[in-house]
Design a protein around this motif. Sequence first.
Motif, PDB file in Angstrom:
ATOM      1  N   LEU A  11       0.836  -1.215   0.000  1.00  0.00           N
ATOM      2  CA  LEU A  11       0.000   0.000   0.000  1.00  0.00           C
ATOM      3  C   LEU A  11       0.865   1.258   0.000  1.00  0.00           C
ATOM      4  CD1 LEU A  11      -2.879  -0.980   2.447  1.00  0.00           C
ATOM      5  CD2 LEU A  11      -3.039  -0.618  -0.016  1.00  0.00           C
ATOM      6  N   GLU A  12       1.936   1.230   0.766  1.00  0.00           N
ATOM      7  CA  GLU A  12       2.849   2.384   0.797  1.00  0.00           C
ATOM      8  C   GLU A  12       3.486   2.588  -0.578  1.00  0.00           C
ATOM      9  OE1 GLU A  12       4.946   5.676   2.130  1.00  0.00           O
ATOM     10  OE2 GLU A  12       3.208   4.645   2.969  1.00  0.00           O
ATOM     11  N   GLY A  13       3.878   1.483  -1.222  1.00  0.00           N
ATOM     12  CA  GLY A  13       4.446   1.564  -2.579  1.00  0.00           C
ATOM     13  C   GLY A  13       3.432   2.109  -3.563  1.00  0.00           C
ATOM     14  N   GLU A  14       2.195   1.670  -3.473  1.00  0.00           N
ATOM     15  CA  GLU A  14       1.137   2.167  -4.366  1.00  0.00           C
ATOM     16  C   GLU A  14       0.870   3.648  -4.114  1.00  0.00           C
ATOM     17  OE1 GLU A  14      -2.229  -0.354  -3.745  1.00  0.00           O
ATOM     18  OE2 GLU A  14      -1.319  -2.058  -4.809  1.00  0.00           O
ATOM     19  N   ARG A  15       0.904   4.048  -2.846  1.00  0.00           N
ATOM     20  CA  ARG A  15       0.683   5.461  -2.508  1.00  0.00           C
ATOM     21  C   ARG A  15       1.803   6.321  -3.113  1.00  0.00           C
ATOM     22  NH1 ARG A  15       2.317   9.331   0.791  1.00  0.00           N
ATOM     23  NH2 ARG A  15       3.890   8.060   1.795  1.00  0.00           N
ATOM     24  N   LYS A  16       3.044   5.867  -2.983  1.00  0.00           N
ATOM     25  CA  LYS A  16       4.171   6.613  -3.553  1.00  0.00           C
ATOM     26  C   LYS A  16       4.067   6.684  -5.075  1.00  0.00           C
ATOM     27  CE  LYS A  16       7.531   5.800   0.139  1.00  0.00           C
ATOM     28  NZ  LYS A  16       8.803   5.160   0.511  1.00  0.00           N
ATOM     29  N   GLU A  17       3.659   5.582  -5.708  1.00  0.00           N
ATOM     30  CA  GLU A  17       3.494   5.553  -7.166  1.00  0.00           C
ATOM     31  C   GLU A  17       2.392   6.524  -7.597  1.00  0.00           C
ATOM     32  OE1 GLU A  17       4.665   4.505 -10.888  1.00  0.00           O
ATOM     33  OE2 GLU A  17       5.628   3.926  -9.017  1.00  0.00           O
ATOM     34  N   LYS A  18       1.312   6.542  -6.833  1.00  0.00           N
ATOM     35  CA  LYS A  18       0.210   7.458  -7.144  1.00  0.00           C
ATOM     36  C   LYS A  18       0.676   8.915  -7.043  1.00  0.00           C
ATOM     37  CE  LYS A  18      -4.519   8.646  -5.960  1.00  0.00           C
ATOM     38  NZ  LYS A  18      -5.657   8.403  -5.077  1.00  0.00           N
ATOM     39  N   ILE A  19       1.468   9.205  -6.032  1.00  0.00           N
ATOM     40  CA  ILE A  19       2.011  10.566  -5.864  1.00  0.00           C
ATOM     41  C   ILE A  19       2.898  10.917  -7.062  1.00  0.00           C
ATOM     42  CG2 ILE A  19       3.615  11.964  -4.496  1.00  0.00           C
ATOM     43  CD1 ILE A  19       2.439  10.559  -1.999  1.00  0.00           C
ATOM     44  N   LYS A  20       3.728   9.954  -7.511  1.00  0.00           N
ATOM     45  CA  LYS A  20       4.574  10.194  -8.696  1.00  0.00           C
ATOM     46  C   LYS A  20       3.716  10.507  -9.913  1.00  0.00           C
ATOM     47  CE  LYS A  20       8.447   7.144  -7.510  1.00  0.00           C
ATOM     48  NZ  LYS A  20       9.146   5.925  -7.925  1.00  0.00           N
ATOM     49  N   HIS A  21       2.653   9.721 -10.109  1.00  0.00           N
ATOM     50  CA  HIS A  21       1.765   9.950 -11.254  1.00  0.00           C
ATOM     51  C   HIS A  21       1.091  11.319 -11.156  1.00  0.00           C
ATOM     52  CE1 HIS A  21       2.181   6.175 -13.310  1.00  0.00           C
ATOM     53  NE2 HIS A  21       1.920   5.477 -12.214  1.00  0.00           N
ATOM     54  N   GLN A  22       0.683  11.697  -9.954  1.00  0.00           N
ATOM     55  CA  GLN A  22       0.037  13.009  -9.783  1.00  0.00           C
ATOM     56  C   GLN A  22       1.026  14.138 -10.092  1.00  0.00           C
ATOM     57  OE1 GLN A  22      -1.327  12.637  -5.755  1.00  0.00           O
ATOM     58  NE2 GLN A  22      -3.359  11.873  -6.350  1.00  0.00           N
ATOM     59  N   GLN A  23       2.263  13.967  -9.645  1.00  0.00           N
ATOM     60  CA  GLN A  23       3.277  14.985  -9.926  1.00  0.00           C
ATOM     61  C   GLN A  23       3.549  15.070 -11.432  1.00  0.00           C
ATOM     62  OE1 GLN A  23       6.442  13.561  -7.428  1.00  0.00           O
ATOM     63  NE2 GLN A  23       5.832  14.831  -5.676  1.00  0.00           N
ATOM     64  N   ALA A  24       3.623  13.913 -12.077  1.00  0.00           N
ATOM     65  CA  ALA A  24       3.852  13.896 -13.536  1.00  0.00           C
ATOM     66  C   ALA A  24       2.681  14.561 -14.244  1.00  0.00           C
ATOM     67  CB  ALA A  24       4.033  12.464 -14.029  1.00  0.00           C
ATOM     68  N   THR A  25       1.477  14.298 -13.787  1.00  0.00           N
ATOM     69  CA  THR A  25       0.289  14.912 -14.393  1.00  0.00           C
ATOM     70  C   THR A  25       0.337  16.426 -14.224  1.00  0.00           C
ATOM     71  OG1 THR A  25      -1.026  12.927 -13.977  1.00  0.00           O
ATOM     72  CG2 THR A  25      -2.232  14.980 -14.342  1.00  0.00           C
ATOM     73  N   ARG A  26       0.687  16.898 -13.050  1.00  0.00           N
ATOM     74  CA  ARG A  26       0.777  18.352 -12.823  1.00  0.00           C
ATOM     75  C   ARG A  26       1.849  18.983 -13.709  1.00  0.00           C
ATOM     76  NH1 ARG A  26      -0.516  16.862  -7.416  1.00  0.00           N
ATOM     77  NH2 ARG A  26       1.659  16.705  -6.817  1.00  0.00           N
ATOM     78  N   ARG A  27       2.978  18.283 -13.870  1.00  0.00           N
ATOM     79  CA  ARG A  27       4.033  18.819 -14.740  1.00  0.00           C
ATOM     80  C   ARG A  27       3.541  18.893 -16.187  1.00  0.00           C
ATOM     81  NH1 ARG A  27       7.377  15.549 -11.520  1.00  0.00           N
ATOM     82  NH2 ARG A  27       7.396  13.902 -13.104  1.00  0.00           N
ATOM     83  N   LEU A  28       2.859  17.850 -16.631  1.00  0.00           N
ATOM     84  CA  LEU A  28       2.341  17.844 -18.007  1.00  0.00           C
ATOM     85  C   LEU A  28       1.287  18.938 -18.193  1.00  0.00           C
ATOM     86  CD1 LEU A  28       2.068  14.014 -18.692  1.00  0.00           C
ATOM     87  CD2 LEU A  28       3.644  15.629 -19.754  1.00  0.00           C
ATOM     88  N   GLU A  29       0.427  19.109 -17.204  1.00  0.00           N
ATOM     89  CA  GLU A  29      -0.589  20.159 -17.311  1.00  0.00           C
ATOM     90  C   GLU A  29       0.061  21.534 -17.351  1.00  0.00           C
ATOM     91  OE1 GLU A  29      -3.016  19.169 -13.943  1.00  0.00           O
ATOM     92  OE2 GLU A  29      -4.298  17.814 -15.112  1.00  0.00           O
ATOM     93  N   ALA A  30       1.111  21.731 -16.571  1.00  0.00           N
ATOM     94  CA  ALA A  30       1.830  23.017 -16.595  1.00  0.00           C
ATOM     95  C   ALA A  30       2.482  23.225 -17.956  1.00  0.00           C
ATOM     96  CB  ALA A  30       2.886  23.047 -15.483  1.00  0.00           C
ATOM     97  N   GLU A  31       3.056  22.178 -18.524  1.00  0.00           N
ATOM     98  CA  GLU A  31       3.666  22.272 -19.851  1.00  0.00           C
ATOM     99  C   GLU A  31       2.607  22.599 -20.902  1.00  0.00           C
ATOM    100  OE1 GLU A  31       6.692  22.054 -22.826  1.00  0.00           O
ATOM    101  OE2 GLU A  31       6.695  22.458 -20.702  1.00  0.00           O
TER     102      GLU A  31
END
Length: 154
Positions: A11-31
Amino acid sequence: LDSARQAGERLEGERKEKIKHQQATRRLEAEIRRLKELIEAREAEIAQLRAKVSEVEAQADMEASESASALTELQQRVDAKKAEKEAAAALGRSIRAEIDAMKGSLEAERQQAKAREEELEKRITELKAKIQEATLRVKQTESAEAAQAASAQQ
């Protein structure tokens, strides 16, 4: 106890992966926002270049009209005064040469503006392709997150 620890780690690994995906999404949206702003700026620049082309063409028309009027006046003087005929003809040729030179210069400016417009349109097309690519990546990221969330619920 061991399986509970493993489940917690998973669950901790999935939570960290989800955070990575959210950060990537925010970066893409900013781009995407940055690229959209860049496109808007390029479109404004194209509009300015088009306005400049129109202004240059209007100026050329006005100068040609003024020069044509001047030539008519000179021709009337030539008809009235035979002695000034050669001087007036030479002046007329000079004015025509200036008109041709101005037309050539204005045409060169128009061609440069057109080439710049084409270059900007090409850049806009490239930027739109990048936006589409970024949008696709955001959608793929969101789909992957949804799939992960669905598999995590099962």
